[in-house]
Design a protein around this motif. Structure first.
Motif, PDB file in Angstrom:
ATOM      1  N   ILE A 245       0.865  -1.182   0.000  1.00  0.00           N
ATOM      2  CA  ILE A 245       0.000   0.000   0.000  1.00  0.00           C
ATOM      3  C   ILE A 245       0.904   1.235   0.000  1.00  0.00           C
ATOM      4  O   ILE A 245       1.478   1.602   1.024  1.00  0.00           O
ATOM      5  CB  ILE A 245      -0.924   0.034   1.226  1.00  0.00           C
ATOM      6  N   ARG A 246       1.059   1.846  -1.120  1.00  0.00           N
ATOM      7  CA  ARG A 246       1.950   3.008  -1.226  1.00  0.00           C
ATOM      8  C   ARG A 246       1.227   4.280  -0.764  1.00  0.00           C
ATOM      9  O   ARG A 246       0.066   4.492  -1.078  1.00  0.00           O
ATOM     10  CB  ARG A 246       2.442   3.174  -2.656  1.00  0.00           C
ATOM     11  N   GLY A 247       1.957   5.090  -0.027  1.00  0.00           N
ATOM     12  CA  GLY A 247       1.405   6.356   0.456  1.00  0.00           C
ATOM     13  C   GLY A 247       0.361   6.208   1.539  1.00  0.00           C
ATOM     14  O   GLY A 247      -0.466   7.113   1.748  1.00  0.00           O
ATOM     15  N   ALA A 248       0.382   5.095   2.258  1.00  0.00           N
ATOM     16  CA  ALA A 248      -0.638   4.850   3.279  1.00  0.00           C
ATOM     17  C   ALA A 248      -0.556   5.905   4.388  1.00  0.00           C
ATOM     18  O   ALA A 248       0.500   6.109   4.979  1.00  0.00           O
ATOM     19  CB  ALA A 248      -0.453   3.457   3.873  1.00  0.00           C
ATOM     20  N   PRO A 249      -1.678   6.584   4.697  1.00  0.00           N
ATOM     21  CA  PRO A 249      -1.665   7.592   5.755  1.00  0.00           C
ATOM     22  C   PRO A 249      -1.432   6.972   7.127  1.00  0.00           C
ATOM     23  O   PRO A 249      -2.178   6.083   7.559  1.00  0.00           O
ATOM     24  CB  PRO A 249      -3.061   8.223   5.661  1.00  0.00           C
ATOM     25  N   ALA A 250      -0.417   7.465   7.821  1.00  0.00           N
ATOM     26  CA  ALA A 250      -0.095   6.969   9.159  1.00  0.00           C
ATOM     27  C   ALA A 250      -0.650   7.864  10.248  1.00  0.00           C
ATOM     28  O   ALA A 250      -0.982   7.399  11.341  1.00  0.00           O
ATOM     29  CB  ALA A 250       1.417   6.846   9.322  1.00  0.00           C
ATOM     30  N   VAL A 251      -0.721   9.177   9.990  1.00  0.00           N
ATOM     31  CA  VAL A 251      -1.273  10.145  10.938  1.00  0.00           C
ATOM     32  C   VAL A 251      -2.164  11.088  10.144  1.00  0.00           C
ATOM     33  O   VAL A 251      -1.735  11.657   9.134  1.00  0.00           O
ATOM     34  CB  VAL A 251      -0.179  10.952  11.656  1.00  0.00           C
ATOM     35  N   ILE A 252      -3.418  11.247  10.592  1.00  0.00           N
ATOM     36  CA  ILE A 252      -4.344  12.135   9.886  1.00  0.00           C
ATOM     37  C   ILE A 252      -4.933  13.151  10.851  1.00  0.00           C
ATOM     38  O   ILE A 252      -5.006  12.917  12.066  1.00  0.00           O
ATOM     39  CB  ILE A 252      -5.486  11.356   9.193  1.00  0.00           C
ATOM     40  N   SER A 253      -5.344  14.274  10.280  1.00  0.00           N
ATOM     41  CA  SER A 253      -6.058  15.304  11.028  1.00  0.00           C
ATOM     42  C   SER A 253      -7.447  15.442  10.426  1.00  0.00           C
ATOM     43  O   SER A 253      -7.604  15.492   9.204  1.00  0.00           O
ATOM     44  CB  SER A 253      -5.313  16.634  10.936  1.00  0.00           C
ATOM     45  N   CYS A 254      -8.459  15.502  11.290  1.00  0.00           N
ATOM     46  CA  CYS A 254      -9.853  15.578  10.832  1.00  0.00           C
ATOM     47  C   CYS A 254     -10.531  16.793  11.443  1.00  0.00           C
ATOM     48  O   CYS A 254     -10.425  17.023  12.653  1.00  0.00           O
ATOM     49  CB  CYS A 254     -10.638  14.335  11.261  1.00  0.00           C
TER      50      CYS A 254
END
Length: 716
Positions: free
Chosen positions: A212-221
């Motif tokens: 999975i390329r570019g998989a988000p590890a930390v997100i802001s919502c």
């Protein structure tokens, strides 16, 4: 009201190590301004925590027990609070829990798959991002080379310094987040920013042969007016929390050394996450660590110096020093320190007792002796543990070592040993502000765990300390407030505990003693010539407030705390009883000279000068201590002779509650208006709005956050 509490979920499911590491890191980054407090499901479900919470943090562990503990009412409250402007931060299991769906290790024995009702991120968190996770070992852990998307953080560029965009961060079992950037999979919602991505070696838990390329590890919502950060990584883990012997798999050998080499960048990454949430981060936590052996610079206690302040009798001074020396047992020689070690094995601490050297030119206590006694409190990293199934306890275990240095008039420590508190000046202030018992002896430590806890738990020492002794600390590592609250100890805050032995007198009930100390704080300032109008106020039962922007003609005595007032201090009293006498420990914390976290006495004085054209001087912390203790003794002598009734008029002149409407939690939330304070039992007197003929006496309902949110009543 300023939101100053950082709440850390500490209920079922929390990993014990994850919780301990998170508490230590958050206190390093945030304790200059916030109180970092562990809270369980009962607190989140029943108490009014929302108005004072800056952020709710959910650590790693097991997500499924979180749902059992918080589904329903608690999640509803959390979600409503975030929508109104609250902030949520979830690490690992806390990231799964904050998503709309969790898909963890599908088609394996560890499978946990299902919807999550909190759903701050309306997409799915899929994990683990890497195979091999085990609840019972560190076999699945890695030092992941995370890809930091700096532009997405929207924080000052200076925070990053010369950090690389690839930063090694601890990982163990976390997931990645399905956002719009992952084509062909269930997408998340608008208002999601990717802050950090996994490297390209992440694989799909449904098909480990697929990367999975570019998989988000930390997100802001964005969540209504609030926000949430969800993380599949552990940037709160420092390398020196971890034991190298735990990492033996091919993919994680050398994990600790990799994390160590990227530690400064890892700290600034975490700092950027906290700032992205709008939190004020201590700049000290972001600088390169000068000690390569410890990334977090774990604080440690410093020596305590006990000196006669107002005590003037040579015989009394000599007797006190003799008794304290005699109760300690001689243990032998300390080797290179060249000093005989006398140890008082007390209830909580092993207290090493030393005498200060005579002569101003000589060092008071040998540095080798200090180092030998005050060794680091951290015994090293604990072994990996399984996830907790009950609420985490903050009590900890093990004995601590403290160094108590006995000083005479000629051996007071100088500013080289107490650089943040001038003991010579304090003694001068004490003698100028005349009193006899209160402040008779002064004990000072630059850094301690808690002045209140130290005196409360070490009963042998407490029994021998003189009446009126005051223990002051510049910094408390675990300062205490009322109930479960922590006390924030920024620089410029005066925090002390005073020992008072009070006779069991009918005309001077012990329950009223707490009001004397809070009243003494306010009156000590107002008694100074020209300071009569400084707008300091009392909130029942023991908090001190200040009006932030007083006008020249304001009469704010009837304003409520939320209307222009900010808390600047409080009083905590603990007591024991024996042979007709109470032993009382008055814990008092007052922000004298620091505008953080809300305001301070000196800030209010400056505002008053600006509004009124006066030139009142700021009050040094040392002088404030002398004024408060002297005023306490003055009020206490009146109280002993006549009770609290004659002091009520003075008390009402500064309190916040005239005609205030409060809620009766045990009477279907009936509304009632405050009419006064009981001079014998200290309870609030109120009159029902619905039935003006009914009056009640009120006591707290036991919550930790807001005394007046709900009160228990009895008919007066």
């Amino acid at each position: 009201m300023a939101a100053l509490n950082v709440l850390v979920y500490s209920g079922p499911g929390v990993g014990l190590d994850a919780h301990a590491y998170l508490m230590r890191t958050l206190r390093q980054f945030l304790s200059h301004r916030y109180a970092v407090i562990p809270v369980g499901p009962e607190t989140l479900g029943r108490e009014p925590w929302e108005s004072k919470a800056a952020v709710l943090v959910v650590p790693g562990g097991r997500d499924l027990p979180y749902t059992v503990a918080m589904n329903g009412r608690i999640n509803e409250r959390i979600k409503a609070w975030v929508h109104k402007g609250g902030r949520y931060l979830g690490f690992c299991a806390g990231g799964y829990y904050g998503s709309a769906r969790c898909e963890f290790e599908p088609h394996t024995s560890l499978e946990v798959v299902g919807d999550r009702e909190l759903a701050l991120f309306r997409g799915t968190c899929v994990g683990g991002a890497y195979p091999g996770y085990s609840y019972k070992s560190e076999d699945g852990a890695r030092a992941v080379e995370a890809i930091v998307e700096r532009d997405a953080f929207n924080v000052p560029g200076a925070i990053w310094q010369s950090d690389p965009t690839l930063v090694r961060v601890y990982y163990n079992g976390g997931g990645f987040f399905l956002t719009d950037g992952l084509a062909g999979r269930e997408a998340g919602d608008d208002g999601v920013s990717v802050l950090v991505r996994f490297p390209p070696d992440v694989t799909d838990p449904y098909d480990r042969s697929k990367q999975i390329r570019g998989a988000p590890a930390v997100i802001s919502c964005k969540v209504g007016a609030g926000s949430a950060i969800l993380s599949g990584l552990h940037p709160e883990y420092a390398w020196d929390f971890l034991a190298p012997s735990s990492y033996t798999q091919p993919h994680n050998r050398g994990l600790v050394s990799l994390l160590r080499s990227h530690d400064a960048s890892r700290r600034r990454l975490l700092g950027a996450m906290l700032r992205h949430l709008g939190l004020d981060v201590d700049p000290e936590a972001l600088v390169d660590c000068p000690d390569p052996q410890h990334s977090q610079r774990a604080p440690r206690a410093t020596p305590m110096f006990l000196v006669p302040a107002r005590a003037s009798s040579v015989a009394d001074i000599a007797n006190t020093l003799y008794v304290l020396n005699s109760i300690a047992t001689q243990q032998g020689d300390r080797g290179s320190a060249g000093a005989i070690d006398r140890v008082l094995a007390d209830t909580m601490d092993d207290i090493h007792v030393a005498n200060a050297a005579t002569g101003d030119a000589r060092r008071r206590v040998d540095g080798c002796y200090q180092d030998a006694v005050l060794r680091p409190e951290d015994p090293g990293p604990p072994p990996p543990s399984t996830c907790a199934t009950a609420t985490v306890s903050e009590s900890g275990g093990g004995r601590r070592h403290s160094l108590l240095v006995l000083c005479t008039q000629g051996t007071l420590p100088g500013t080289a040993e107490t650089p943040r508190f001038n003991m010579h000046q304090t003694v001068e202030y004490m003698r100028h502000a005349r009193a006899h018992t209160a402040g008779s002896w002064l004990m000072y430590a630059d850094t301690t765990w808690s002045t209140q806890t130290f005196l409360e738990k070490n009963l042998k020492l407490q029994a021998q300390l003189p009446d009126g002794m005051v223990f002051v600390a510049t910094r408390q590592l675990a300062g205490r407030g009322r109930g479960k609250n922590a006390w924030i100890s920024p620089a410029g805050c005066l925090q002390f505990t005073m020992l008072v032995r009070h006779p069991d007198l009918k005309q001077a009930p012990v329950v009223m003693m707490q009001y004397l100390m809070s009243l003494a704080v306010v009156e000590a300032v107002k008694a100074l010539p020209g300071y009569e109008g400084i707008p300091l106020r009392l909130k029942w039962p023991n908090d001190i407030y200040a009006l932030l922007t007083p006008a020249a003609d304001s009469d704010a005595s009837t304003d409520l705390p939320d209307h222009g007032f900010a808390k600047i201090g409080g009083v905590l009293v603990s007591s024991s009883y024996k042979s007709g006498e109470y032993t009382l420990l008055f814990g008092c914390g007052i922000n004298v000279a620091n505008r953080l976290p809300t305001t301070s006495i000196n800030s209010v004085i400056r505002e008053y000068n600006s509004a009124h054209g006066t030139g009142l001087a700021a009050i040094p912390v040392e002088k404030a201590l002398a004024l408060i203790t002297a005023k306490f003794e003055e009020l206490y002598r009146q109280f002993l002779a006549h009770g609290f009734e004659p002091l009520l008029k003075l008390y009402y002149r500064s309190w916040l509650h005239s005609d205030q409407v409060v809620t009766l939690a045990d009477r279907d939330y009936e509304q009632a208006r405050v009419v006064g304070l009981g001079s014998v039992d200290g309870q609030l007197r109120v009159r029902s709005l619905a039935n003006p003929g009914a009056t009640y006496s009120l006591q707290p309902d036991g919550n930790s956050f807001d005394m007046l949110q709900g009160l228990i009543s009895r008919r007066a």
